[in-house]
Scaffold this active site. Structure first.
Site, mmCIF file in Angstrom:
data_model
loop_
_atom_site.group_PDB
_atom_site.id
_atom_site.type_symbol
_atom_site.label_atom_id
_atom_site.label_comp_id
_atom_site.label_asym_id
_atom_site.label_seq_id
_atom_site.Cartn_x
_atom_site.Cartn_y
_atom_site.Cartn_z
ATOM 1 N N GLU A 33 0.802 -1.191 0.084
ATOM 2 C CA GLU A 33 -0.045 -0.088 -0.134
ATOM 3 C C GLU A 33 0.894 1.340 0.080
ATOM 4 O O GLU A 33 0.694 2.160 -0.533
ATOM 5 C CB GLU A 33 -1.040 0.138 1.202
ATOM 6 N N SER A 34 1.814 1.470 0.948
ATOM 7 C CA SER A 34 2.670 2.693 1.021
ATOM 8 C C SER A 34 4.144 2.533 0.933
ATOM 9 O O SER A 34 4.593 3.628 1.207
ATOM 10 C CB SER A 34 2.050 3.293 2.484
#
Length: 224
Positions: free
Chosen positions: A115-116
């Site tokens: 995700e990040s």
């Protein structure tokens, strides 16, 4: 052969020579370079991938043995996580959140990686926030309220709260889909409505399909 024909012949010959040189160079790329793929998510939440030297000063997650990103069955493992300061900072928070929901820490960490890339300040173009890229609506669903949108954003981006919201959402999705990790991850990416709409199957969205494969590759690597 007149002057015009000779000129055309030379141009065609040069084109063939250039094409041949480019082909030889492309074939000369080593297998090691072709099988090592880097990935990072920038501050706008945009995913960047490649198999040549990555941009400088980036926190990069290396995927080993992936080859083509869109291959049917990509094989991969995560390298150099231990050398990432962002990973070392995020890991205790993610592990605590996983234990609170009785989930495998490796799965939660894999989601955060995809995700990040462990960037607690990541904000996507769609408005997803922080480590687990939590949407404001999801945060509100789990009780995060504030006097303004800016205050809500700041609260959701706090790493510990972000990890707990994202992990709780992941746990609820796993319960919704009877423990099926693939469906839960697809729902985390595309929304549970999309998975239900497609008959409790991974939606036919290339982004979602690649996301599920990427998270599972990282998850399996962390289990080793």
């Amino acid at each position: 052969m007149n002057v015009w024909d000779r000129s055309l012949f030379v141009r065609r010959l040069m084109t063939l020579v250039v094409w041949a040189l480019l082909s030889a160079l492309s074939m000369g790329v080593s297998d090691a370079a072709a099988s090592a793929v880097w990935e990072f998510v920038d501050r706008n939440g945009v995913v960047h991938m490649g198999n040549v030297a990555p941009p400088a000063a980036r926190e990069v997650v290396w995927l080993e043995g992936v080859g083509s990103v869109v291959s049917d069955k990509p094989k991969g493992s995560v390298r150099h996580l231990s050398s990432s300061t962002k990973y070392e900072s995020a890991r205790p928070v993610l592990e605590e959140a996983a234990r609170a929901q009785a989930l495998e820490p490796a799965l939660v960490i894999a989601v955060a990686a995809a995700e990040s890339a462990f960037n607690s300040e990541a904000v996507s173009r769609k408005g997803a926030l922080g480590l687990m890229q939590v949407m404001p609506a999801t945060a509100q669903r789990y009780g995060v309220t504030a006097r303004s949108a800016q205050e809500a954003k700041q609260a959701v981006m706090e790493p510990k709260l972000n990890a707990h919201i994202g992990t709780r959402y992941l746990a609820d999705l796993l319960r919704m889909f009877d423990g099926d990790k693939e469906l839960a991850l697809a729902a985390y990416n595309a929304g549970e409505g999309a998975v239900l709409k497609h008959g409790r199957r991974i939606p036919p969205y290339p982004e979602t399909q690649q996301y599920v494969e990427r998270v599972l590759n990282i998850y399996r690597s962390l289990q080793r």
